[in-house]
Design an enzyme around this catalytic site. Structure first.
Site, PDB file in Angstrom:
ATOM      1  N   ALA A 116       0.850  -1.282  -0.036  1.00  0.00           N
ATOM      2  CA  ALA A 116      -0.001   0.046   0.157  1.00  0.00           C
ATOM      3  C   ALA A 116       0.670   1.281   0.193  1.00  0.00           C
ATOM      4  O   ALA A 116       1.057   1.783   1.019  1.00  0.00           O
ATOM      5  CB  ALA A 116      -0.872  -0.171   1.138  1.00  0.00           C
ATOM      6  N   LEU A 117       1.373   1.679  -1.257  1.00  0.00           N
ATOM      7  CA  LEU A 117       1.979   2.933  -1.369  1.00  0.00           C
ATOM      8  C   LEU A 117       1.169   3.929  -2.021  1.00  0.00           C
ATOM      9  O   LEU A 117       1.547   5.058  -1.521  1.00  0.00           O
ATOM     10  CB  LEU A 117       3.171   2.672  -2.284  1.00  0.00           C
ATOM     11  CG  LEU A 117       4.101   3.688  -2.607  1.00  0.00           C
ATOM     12  CD1 LEU A 117       4.721   4.095  -1.095  1.00  0.00           C
ATOM     13  CD2 LEU A 117       5.380   3.202  -3.373  1.00  0.00           C
ATOM     14  N   ILE A 165      -4.655   0.227  -4.814  1.00  0.00           N
ATOM     15  CA  ILE A 165      -4.042  -1.016  -4.008  1.00  0.00           C
ATOM     16  C   ILE A 165      -4.138  -2.226  -4.349  1.00  0.00           C
ATOM     17  O   ILE A 165      -5.493  -2.880  -4.313  1.00  0.00           O
ATOM     18  CB  ILE A 165      -4.055  -0.914  -2.498  1.00  0.00           C
ATOM     19  CG1 ILE A 165      -3.770   0.668  -2.064  1.00  0.00           C
ATOM     20  CG2 ILE A 165      -3.077  -1.733  -1.883  1.00  0.00           C
ATOM     21  CD1 ILE A 165      -2.191   1.233  -2.657  1.00  0.00           C
ATOM     22  N   ARG A 248      10.636  -4.417 -10.040  1.00  0.00           N
ATOM     23  CA  ARG A 248      10.314  -3.716 -11.437  1.00  0.00           C
ATOM     24  C   ARG A 248      10.876  -4.753 -12.655  1.00  0.00           C
ATOM     25  O   ARG A 248      10.300  -4.840 -13.790  1.00  0.00           O
ATOM     26  CB  ARG A 248      11.125  -2.285 -11.639  1.00  0.00           C
ATOM     27  CG  ARG A 248      10.232  -1.279 -10.889  1.00  0.00           C
ATOM     28  CD  ARG A 248      10.886   0.092 -10.697  1.00  0.00           C
ATOM     29  NE  ARG A 248      10.038   1.037 -10.388  1.00  0.00           N
ATOM     30  CZ  ARG A 248      10.270   1.899  -9.566  1.00  0.00           C
ATOM     31  NH1 ARG A 248      11.581   2.334  -9.482  1.00  0.00           N
ATOM     32  NH2 ARG A 248       9.231   2.931  -9.357  1.00  0.00           N
ATOM     33  N   ARG A 273      -3.542 -19.356 -41.683  1.00  0.00           N
ATOM     34  CA  ARG A 273      -4.771 -18.575 -42.150  1.00  0.00           C
ATOM     35  C   ARG A 273      -4.524 -18.240 -43.654  1.00  0.00           C
ATOM     36  O   ARG A 273      -3.667 -17.870 -44.056  1.00  0.00           O
ATOM     37  CB  ARG A 273      -4.794 -17.019 -41.689  1.00  0.00           C
ATOM     38  CG  ARG A 273      -5.678 -16.026 -41.974  1.00  0.00           C
ATOM     39  CD  ARG A 273      -7.259 -16.400 -41.687  1.00  0.00           C
ATOM     40  NE  ARG A 273      -7.928 -15.238 -42.265  1.00  0.00           N
ATOM     41  CZ  ARG A 273      -9.262 -15.351 -41.998  1.00  0.00           C
ATOM     42  NH1 ARG A 273     -10.192 -16.503 -41.845  1.00  0.00           N
ATOM     43  NH2 ARG A 273     -10.031 -14.371 -42.272  1.00  0.00           N
ATOM     44  N   GLN A 342      -3.710  -7.030 -34.164  1.00  0.00           N
ATOM     45  CA  GLN A 342      -4.146  -6.498 -35.651  1.00  0.00           C
ATOM     46  C   GLN A 342      -3.879  -7.620 -36.856  1.00  0.00           C
ATOM     47  O   GLN A 342      -4.488  -7.661 -37.788  1.00  0.00           O
ATOM     48  CB  GLN A 342      -2.913  -5.312 -36.029  1.00  0.00           C
ATOM     49  CG  GLN A 342      -3.218  -4.372 -37.330  1.00  0.00           C
ATOM     50  CD  GLN A 342      -4.451  -3.761 -37.028  1.00  0.00           C
ATOM     51  OE1 GLN A 342      -4.942  -3.351 -35.901  1.00  0.00           O
ATOM     52  NE2 GLN A 342      -5.063  -3.057 -38.243  1.00  0.00           N
ATOM     53  N   GLY A 345      -6.968  -9.952 -36.564  1.00  0.00           N
ATOM     54  CA  GLY A 345      -8.402  -9.055 -36.903  1.00  0.00           C
ATOM     55  C   GLY A 345      -9.204  -9.432 -36.006  1.00  0.00           C
ATOM     56  O   GLY A 345      -8.987  -9.405 -34.720  1.00  0.00           O
ATOM     57  N   GLU A 369       3.921   0.378 -10.232  1.00  0.00           N
ATOM     58  CA  GLU A 369       5.089   0.232 -10.021  1.00  0.00           C
ATOM     59  C   GLU A 369       6.385   1.251 -10.581  1.00  0.00           C
ATOM     60  O   GLU A 369       7.186   1.084 -11.043  1.00  0.00           O
ATOM     61  CB  GLU A 369       5.764  -1.138  -9.920  1.00  0.00           C
ATOM     62  CG  GLU A 369       5.088  -2.106  -9.000  1.00  0.00           C
ATOM     63  CD  GLU A 369       5.694  -3.358  -8.951  1.00  0.00           C
ATOM     64  OE1 GLU A 369       6.958  -3.554  -9.111  1.00  0.00           O
ATOM     65  OE2 GLU A 369       4.704  -4.287  -9.067  1.00  0.00           O
TER      66      GLU A 369
END
Length: 391
Positions: A116-117, A165, A248, A273, A342, A345, A369
């Site tokens: 909880a920052l 949080i 991080r 495809r 993309q 589709g 973060e």
């Protein structure tokens, strides 16, 4: 350990983790309710021994876990990461009593942790937080539930709000950062371990794009004592930044796992495809797009591995490397997932499609973060500091 390669045992472990995520964790994750803590999923992570590794492994192994789990089950990855983020300050800075009370429960998956920052007015500028820890040397608060009161008289009362949080308001305890010295910036912040049942602590869930639980917390004179401090009074910002320096790069690993999943799905789709008399992959524009997706994913992976290795080796440039890894990997994942959508589709935007899921998941890591803009600021600050030091 070379930052650019895995040894055979690591490669086999990553494959095992992907299989576990698909076969053991995915079914449990699918039964969860979006926006709420999936406690059976957390418990399964504990049974598999993955949560315990949060406290026995280094940054490199943490990155391998997060990347591998993210590839097959982002919900499991996030549940594991949030346990680590909330509990790491206890592991790294807690007293023996704090560690013995909470870490075994976190490791087995019976207690949910939260970090909880952030606050409504202090997100990217974490040093500007305003949650107040006001002195209460008299130890007032008689008449509250004995089970909820801290051991001994309260030294401070926490008053204010936290927002955005993860795992709030359903966590069992919170690592909370509060201002103990007014107008002191980062120097006047203290980290506290606050059990969720403390009187005056309430919370509300927020309806967010991301499927994992996120909420706000309200502190109405919540009592805390010296026994609840993590680290030292007024040194809590170091606890926060030390935790973020570890996590991080692993946010980057989470992003790489999602990017790889999107890339593999695109390789399969474009190879199968039919389009314009051949397969999609036969179109040069498509082939070049896929090559670019693969190039950026691999570059991000290498940056993440290098940052994690630097952390484990206690290199002096960890903050800059951690910021680079998170920045490059999260921006790359956004690009790769968007490109995959993309090339697939409209089918990729249907609810239940892998890419529809990844498209929602991939956006938040560029913010939490430390947003991408904050990471650029950290990188520049570290570069100039190094130059001025003559290194």
């Amino acid at each position: 350990m070379p930052a650019f390669s895995l040894d055979p045992s690591q490669t086999a472990w990553c494959a095992e983790l992907r299989d576990l995520a698909a076969e053991r964790l995915r079914p449990v994750a699918d039964k969860g309710e979006p926006g709420h803590v999936n406690r059976p999923l957390v418990a399964e992570l504990g049974r598999l021994g993955l949560l315990e590794r949060l406290f026995t492994s280094g940054a490199f192994d943490l990155c391998l876990m997060r990347e591998s789990l993210a590839y097959a089950c982002t919900e499991a990855e996030t549940a594991l990461a949030l346990q680590g983020l909330g509990a790491h300050p206890v592991h790294a800075h807690g007293t023996r009593a704090q560690r013995e009370r909470w870490l075994p429960r976190v490791a087995e998956g019976s207690a949910v942790a939260a970090f909880a920052l952030s606050e409504p007015g202090a997100g990217s500028d974490a040093a500007a937080l305003e949650l107040r820890a006001e002195g209460d040397a008299a130890g007032e608060g008689e008449g509250e539930s004995p089970a909820a009161e801290p051991d001994g008289p309260a030294r401070w009362r926490l008053t204010g709000e936290k927002c955005w949080i993860s795992n709030a308001p359903e966590a069992d305890f919170y690592t909370v950062f509060a201002r103990t010295t007014p107008d002191a910036g980062a120097r006047g912040v203290t980290a506290f371990l606050v059990p969720a049942d403390r009187p005056g602590l309430t919370g509300t869930g927020l309806d967010m794009l991301s499927p994992h639980p996120i909420g706000s917390l309200a502190f109405d004179a919540v009592p805390v004592t010296a026994d609840d401090v993590l680290g030292e009074p007024d040194r809590g910002f170091r606890v926060a930044m030390g935790t973020l320096n570890l996590f991080r790069p692993s946010v980057g690993a989470f992003a790489v796992g999602m990017a790889q999943a999107a890339l593999d799905a695109t390789l399969a789709h474009t190879a199968e495809r039919d389009a314009f008399g051949g397969k999609l992959r036969d179109l040069q524009t498509v082939a070049h797009q896929v090559a670019e997706m693969a190039l950026r994913t691999e570059a991000a992976r290498l940056m993440v591995y290098a940052a994690a290795t630097a952390y484990d080796e206690k290199a002096p440039d960890v903050p800059g490397r951690a910021a680079m890894a998170k920045l490059l990997a999260t921006e790359t994942a956004q690009y790769v997932v968007d490109s995959a959508v993309q090339l697939h589709g409209a089918r990729a935007l249907r609810h239940g499609h892998l890419l529809e899921h990844l498209y929602r998941e991939v956006r938040a890591p560029r913010i939490y973060e430390g947003a991408s803009e904050v990471q650029r600021g950290i990188i520049a600050k570290e570069l100039y500091a190094t130059k001025e030091a003559g290194q």
